[in-house]
Design an enzyme around this catalytic site. Sequence first.
Site, PDB file in Angstrom:
ATOM      1  N   TRP A   1       0.830  -1.210   0.000  1.00 14.35           N
ATOM      2  CA  TRP A   1       0.000   0.000   0.000  1.00 14.35           C
ATOM      3  C   TRP A   1       0.854   1.244   0.000  1.00 14.35           C
ATOM      4  CZ3 TRP A   1      -4.238  -1.362  -1.914  1.00 14.35           C
ATOM      5  CH2 TRP A   1      -4.868  -2.542  -1.550  1.00 14.35           C
TER       6      TRP A   1
ATOM      7  N   ASP B   1      -1.862   6.759   6.322  1.00  9.65           N
ATOM      8  CA  ASP B   1      -2.890   5.829   5.856  1.00  9.65           C
ATOM      9  C   ASP B   1      -3.180   4.898   7.031  1.00  9.65           C
ATOM     10  OD1 ASP B   1      -4.361   3.744   4.796  1.00  9.65           O
ATOM     11  OD2 ASP B   1      -2.957   3.269   3.180  1.00  9.65           O
TER      12      ASP B   1
ATOM     13  N   LYS C   1     -12.041  -1.989   6.734  1.00 12.99           N
ATOM     14  CA  LYS C   1     -11.272  -2.922   7.545  1.00 12.99           C
ATOM     15  C   LYS C   1     -11.786  -2.897   8.984  1.00 12.99           C
ATOM     16  CE  LYS C   1      -8.523  -3.434   3.906  1.00 12.99           C
ATOM     17  NZ  LYS C   1      -7.727  -2.349   3.443  1.00 12.99           N
TER      18      LYS C   1
HETATM   19  C1  LIG Z   1      -7.026  -1.988   2.053  1.00 17.32           C
HETATM   20  C2  LIG Z   1      -6.018  -0.933   2.142  1.00 17.32           C
HETATM   21  C3  LIG Z   1      -5.905   0.094   1.178  1.00 17.32           C
HETATM   22  C4  LIG Z   1      -6.771   0.139  -0.059  1.00 17.32           C
HETATM   23  O1  LIG Z   1      -8.027   0.535   0.253  1.00 17.32           O
HETATM   24  P1  LIG Z   1      -9.152   0.749  -0.878  1.00 17.32           P
HETATM   25  O2  LIG Z   1     -10.268   1.309  -0.086  1.00 17.32           O
HETATM   26  O3  LIG Z   1      -9.434  -0.605  -1.469  1.00 17.32           O
HETATM   27  O4  LIG Z   1      -8.631   1.660  -1.903  1.00 17.32           O
HETATM   28  C5  LIG Z   1      -4.965   1.075   1.377  1.00 17.32           C
HETATM   29  N1  LIG Z   1      -4.157   1.059   2.449  1.00 17.32           N
HETATM   30  C6  LIG Z   1      -4.211   0.092   3.383  1.00 17.32           C
HETATM   31  C7  LIG Z   1      -3.294   0.139   4.559  1.00 17.32           C
HETATM   32  C8  LIG Z   1      -5.143  -0.936   3.256  1.00 17.32           C
HETATM   33  O5  LIG Z   1      -5.209  -1.904   4.189  1.00 17.32           O
END
Ligand SMILES: *Cc1c(COP(=O)(O)O)cnc(C)c1O
Length: 357
Positions: free
Chosen positions: A99, A166, A190
């Site tokens: 990511w 993030d 998540k």
């Molecule tokens: C799942 C995830 C993403 C991607 O998220 P989307 O909503 O599918 O774009 C980005 N960063 C992390 C840390 C993730 O776990």
Amino acid sequence: MKKHNFSAGPSILPRVALENAAKAVLDFDGIGLSLLEISHRTKDFEAVNDEAESLFRELLQVPDNYKIIFLGGGASTQFFEVPYNLLEHKAGYINTGVWAKKAIKEAKNFGEVEVIASSEDRNFSYIPKGYTIPTDLDYLHITTNNTIYGTEYHGDIDSPVTLVADMSSDILSRPVDVTKYGLIYGGAQKNMGPAGVTFVIVREDILGKVSRPLPSMVDYRNHIANKSMFNTPPVYAIYVMRETLKWLKSIGGVPEVQKRNQAKAALLYGEIDRNPLFKGTAAVEDRSLMNVCFVMADGYEDLAPEFLKFATEQGMVGVKGHRLVGGFRASIYNAMPIESVQALVDCMRQFAEQHAR
Ligand SMILES: *Cc1c(COP(=O)(O)O)cnc(C)c1O
């Protein structure tokens, strides 16, 4: 048979949130219409949006000089919206996995990107430490929980420049000192709600500094000014997120869920370390409390497909590891009860009894 949902995302939600979400599809708050067929500009939906925001603010203790907005597009859209809004000359990124790499790739479209530290040398099995953050950066970007590799920052780092994080996969799993960050974003799917809604928490004074023109939908200021109603927001996802936040508050908020998360992780990592058939893949001090990655121990590698089959037969769902790490990954987000973690541990024990060499 009872299913134990270890999916990495979208992932387990509190049962009560699902029940209320199901009801709202048929009759939203007794108004005789579905939540899915009313305008987002009705006072009924505005109340949902406002409550989702205020619960999130309260649970994470977000100070007043930070704005919270709910958007579409997922965390992946933020990979380019962040540099679009914030990158004028140079940004720093810590490369801790897939990511982070995707975020780096997008940022390069907007300016100079310096990778300040990386854990790629050991397949992202640890969180880099001991690096110096240059002071000439527009911002430093980190990924606080690395969903695929099972590593996590266990505290908030100090940064001399605006810190951007993030937090897709560990938001609301532990207390965060929001004042250490300029911007925090993530997909809700998540730990905070269903897929379809993305949150952005931003300190307003960092916006409006770049010289490039911003498309209206990209400019965070438009979403702030319109309280996430600049265009049609993902209404259903916001509703389910509100229900999830209500549940989190009802159990005692972030301090309580952090205790539960620590207990769940201790139980599972304890078994991984004790059981001769399995071993963890992440550096012990950086192990994620959200995504527990493990593989078959040396000499037992051939048993991986058999364990996966056995676990699946016992009701474990979503434990197959990401292809980049292999083995197994058990995601044990906020809504996962410790009983399900115990069921996985029991499964590992039974398997070891049957297959010890
Ligand atoms: C799942 C995830 C993403 C991607 O998220 P989307 O909503 O599918 O774009 C980005 N960063 C992390 C840390 C993730 O776990």
